[in-house]
Design a protein around this motif. Structure first.
Motif, PDB file in Angstrom:
ATOM      1  N   PRO A   1      20.292  40.350  32.639  1.00 40.61           N
ATOM      2  CA  PRO A   1      21.660  40.876  32.732  1.00 40.61           C
ATOM      3  C   PRO A   1      22.642  40.290  31.723  1.00 40.61           C
ATOM      4  O   PRO A   1      23.574  40.970  31.294  1.00 40.61           O
ATOM      5  N   LEU A   2      22.464  39.017  31.330  1.00 39.50           N
ATOM      6  CA  LEU A   2      23.428  38.374  30.435  1.00 39.50           C
ATOM      7  C   LEU A   2      22.996  38.353  28.981  1.00 39.50           C
ATOM      8  O   LEU A   2      23.720  37.854  28.123  1.00 39.50           O
TER       9      LEU A   2
ATOM     10  N   ASN B   1      16.944  35.160  34.284  1.00 38.87           N
ATOM     11  CA  ASN B   1      18.231  35.196  33.592  1.00 38.87           C
ATOM     12  C   ASN B   1      18.129  34.493  32.239  1.00 38.87           C
ATOM     13  O   ASN B   1      18.163  33.265  32.167  1.00 38.87           O
TER      14      ASN B   1
ATOM     15  N   SER C   1      17.758  33.321  38.644  1.00 39.56           N
ATOM     16  CA  SER C   1      19.097  33.539  39.182  1.00 39.56           C
ATOM     17  C   SER C   1      19.160  34.661  40.209  1.00 39.56           C
ATOM     18  O   SER C   1      18.296  35.549  40.252  1.00 39.56           O
TER      19      SER C   1
ATOM     20  N   PHE D   1      21.946  37.522  41.317  1.00 40.76           N
ATOM     21  CA  PHE D   1      23.177  38.157  40.865  1.00 40.76           C
ATOM     22  C   PHE D   1      23.808  38.979  41.987  1.00 40.76           C
ATOM     23  O   PHE D   1      23.113  39.641  42.767  1.00 40.76           O
TER      24      PHE D   1
ATOM     25  N   ILE E   1      26.140  42.145  42.357  1.00 43.37           N
ATOM     26  CA  ILE E   1      26.568  43.312  41.574  1.00 43.37           C
ATOM     27  C   ILE E   1      27.474  44.167  42.454  1.00 43.37           C
ATOM     28  O   ILE E   1      27.115  44.503  43.587  1.00 43.37           O
TER      29      ILE E   1
ATOM     30  N   PRO F   1      27.774  43.223  37.229  1.00 41.19           N
ATOM     31  CA  PRO F   1      27.507  41.875  37.736  1.00 41.19           C
ATOM     32  C   PRO F   1      28.803  41.064  37.783  1.00 41.19           C
ATOM     33  O   PRO F   1      29.502  40.945  36.775  1.00 41.19           O
TER      34      PRO F   1
ATOM     35  N   ASP G   1      29.033  37.894  39.700  1.00 39.40           N
ATOM     36  CA  ASP G   1      28.787  36.465  39.880  1.00 39.40           C
ATOM     37  C   ASP G   1      27.290  36.239  40.013  1.00 39.40           C
ATOM     38  O   ASP G   1      26.533  37.177  40.294  1.00 39.40           O
ATOM     39  N   TYR G   2      26.874  34.995  39.799  1.00 42.20           N
ATOM     40  CA  TYR G   2      25.458  34.684  39.984  1.00 42.20           C
ATOM     41  C   TYR G   2      25.274  33.218  40.327  1.00 42.20           C
ATOM     42  O   TYR G   2      26.124  32.371  40.052  1.00 42.20           O
TER      43      TYR G   2
ATOM     44  N   SER H   1      22.183  30.147  40.138  1.00 38.83           N
ATOM     45  CA  SER H   1      20.898  29.808  39.512  1.00 38.83           C
ATOM     46  C   SER H   1      20.176  28.745  40.327  1.00 38.83           C
ATOM     47  O   SER H   1      20.773  27.756  40.773  1.00 38.83           O
TER      48      SER H   1
ATOM     49  N   LEU I   1      28.078  33.158  46.956  1.00 40.31           N
ATOM     50  CA  LEU I   1      28.390  34.463  46.377  1.00 40.31           C
ATOM     51  C   LEU I   1      29.266  35.231  47.365  1.00 40.31           C
ATOM     52  O   LEU I   1      28.843  35.531  48.485  1.00 40.31           O
TER      53      LEU I   1
END
Length: 505
Positions: free
Chosen positions: A270-271, A299, A312, A314, A316, A322, A324-325, A327, A366
């Protein structure tokens, strides 16, 4: 032969009381043989050899699934895998069983010293939560009793460790009763039965009187049932994405407040910039679902010309963005990273080649629309103190895992039972999304209200209640440790003083 066979049988009996066999109370026979061999040993070396064999045997029967994982999915030669496993079994025995045997050997000269066994065993289990490496509190002896869910309820006060104490205390009381047949040993044996019965009755009442409180939310749990062979096949990435999109769209047809996917469910990053074609495809199609989603991802991203890799979770939002996440902090040694100083093993075992995962740095809750999710990735759910501390600011435990590595061995059942007990310990609902199972929604008294079995594809649609009151254990686990240590010190002093008085002419 007796010095080898009896400890080996002891290890086997201990293992048979764990999932997925769960043979009631047979572990007591295992401890009986361990206590007997320690008491009859003529030298420290003889005692340590006996308990080492018992621990080695226990490891063989309890953790045999390690061989399956590294041979089927780690591309490790069977002979090498067996050798690795024998080293592991030796190390496990050296950490848990050998120190226990040494302590009991030196204390055995005191008449009532065996009543200290539950304390010493639990101290070593707590030690295993933090050592070696990131810790390995798998198959703590308390799980031999948790299948009796009313008894498991005392985890609300002292975590799994208080159940481990109870399990060893029962074993000691049985051993002392049969070996001494004295007034004290008979009294302790009867007291142990009364305590166990009292806990059972109270626990039964707690389960029967439980009512859901807190904010109700509807959740959907997705079990894609994607085998590890498929997950590791690059050509299957689009098929995996499409399967999860299909299942999420199906779940979104219902009134759900959150959709939960397993660990590393979607094979995209995602990042990572620039976004790959699969990542663009996934997020574009995600907009049609219009529901908040929690999912695991590998991730990967660049920062300051360095590549980072995290395991991670996530969050969404309904727009497909997305927000926040978290790890993973408790990484699996030799699975997700190679601990120092074992880098040389990368050349011997193909599955260790490549990048190590980085450790997550923060226990991050989260948050979305009333949800305060405590994200537990894979075997993070087996750490009682870690989860207790993490859950203080949350209102829902969510365990994302991929147990496909273990096939149809006992490991998925062991892992599920350990996660289930976290719900009781922290007085919260636990939502578990496992790639190939066992997925479940578990209430705060440890009852799985919905499940999907191993190697089944499906969707759980159920209701959870967001609770913030926590439990005695997650609010006061440090106090519990202090009380436990103080009780041990006091009992040890009494036993030593009693011996000293008896020794005087």
């Amino acid at each position: 032969m007796k010095k080898i066979v009896l400890p080996a049988i002891a290890g086997l009996l201990l293992s048979l009381s764990f999932p997925n066999t769960f043979i009631p109370f047979v572990y007591i026979g295992g401890f009986f043989l361990i206590f007997y061999t320690i008491q009859k040993s003529r030298t420290l070396k003889e005692a340590l050899l006996s308990v080492f064999i018992a621990g080695f045997s226990f490891s063989i029967f309890s953790f045999y699934w390690i061989i399956f994982a590294v041979t089927h999915y780690g591309d490790v030669n069977t002979a090498v895998a067996v050798l690795m496993f024998l080293v592991f079994a030796s190390a496990f025995s050296a950490v848990q069983f050998v120190p226990f045997g040494a302590g009991m050997y030196y204390l055995r000269r005191y008449r009532y010293a065996f009543y200290l066994a539950p304390f010493i065993w639990v101290f070593l289990e707590v030690f295993r939560e933090f050592f070696p490496f990131t810790g390995f509190p798998w198959n703590l002896v308390g799980y031999t009793l948790t299948y009796i869910n009313p008894v498991a309820q005392i985890a609300y006060f002292g975590g799994i460790y208080i159940i481990s104490f109870l399990a060893v205390f029962l074993a000691v009381s049985v051993y002392q009763f049969f070996m001494e047949r004295g007034v004290l040993s008979t009294g302790v044996f009867l007291i142990s039965l009364v305590i166990f019965t009292g806990i059972f009755i109270w626990g039964k009442h707690r389960i029967n009187s439980y009512t859901d409180t807190g904010t109700p939310k509807n959740v959907a749990v997705i079990q894609g049932n994607i085998t590890e062979d498929i997950k590791m096949d690059e050509s299957s990435r689009l098929d995996i994405i499409n399967k999860y999109l299909f299942l999420m769209k199906k779940a979104a047809e219902y009134d759900v407040d959150l959709i939960v996917l397993p660990e590393s469910a979607i094979p995209i990053y995602p990042l990572y910039k620039p976004a790959g074609v699969y990542s663009v495809y996934f997020f574009e199609n995600l907009r049609d679902i219009k529901k908040p989603i929690i999912s695991g991802f590998d991730n990967v991203f660049y920062k300051n010309d360095r590549i980072f890799l995290y395991n991670s979770v996530f969050l969404i939002d309904p727009s497909g963005k997305p927000v926040d996440y978290y790890s993973k902090i408790k990484l699996v040694p030799f699975g997700e990273y190679v601990p120092f100083p074992f880098d040389f093993l990368r050349k011997l075992f193909p599955y260790l080649e490549g990048y190590d995962f980085y450790f997550g740095e923060e226990k991050k809750i989260l948050r979305y629309d009333g949800f305060k999710v405590v994200p537990l990735v894979c075997f993070e759910a087996i750490f009682p103190v870690f989860v207790a501390d993490f859950s203080r600011k949350g209102n829902l435990l969510v365990n994302l895992t991929n147990d496909a590595w273990f096939g149809k061995t006992s490991a998925p059942f062991q892992h599920f039972e350990m996660a289930r007990v976290r719900a009781i310990e922290n007085n919260m609902y636990l939502v578990r999304a496992a790639n190939t199972g066992i997925s479940a929604v578990i209430n705060p008294v440890g009852v799985p209200v919905s499940t999907i079995n191993l190697f089944e594809e499906g969707i759980i649609l159920d209701r959870v209640y967001l609770r913030t009151e926590g439990s005695f254990w997650n609010r006061h686990y440090l106090l519990t440790g202090i009380i436990f240590t103080g009780s041990f010190a006091g009992l040890l002093l009494i036993i030593i003083k009693t011996r000293n008085r008896r020794s005087r002419p």
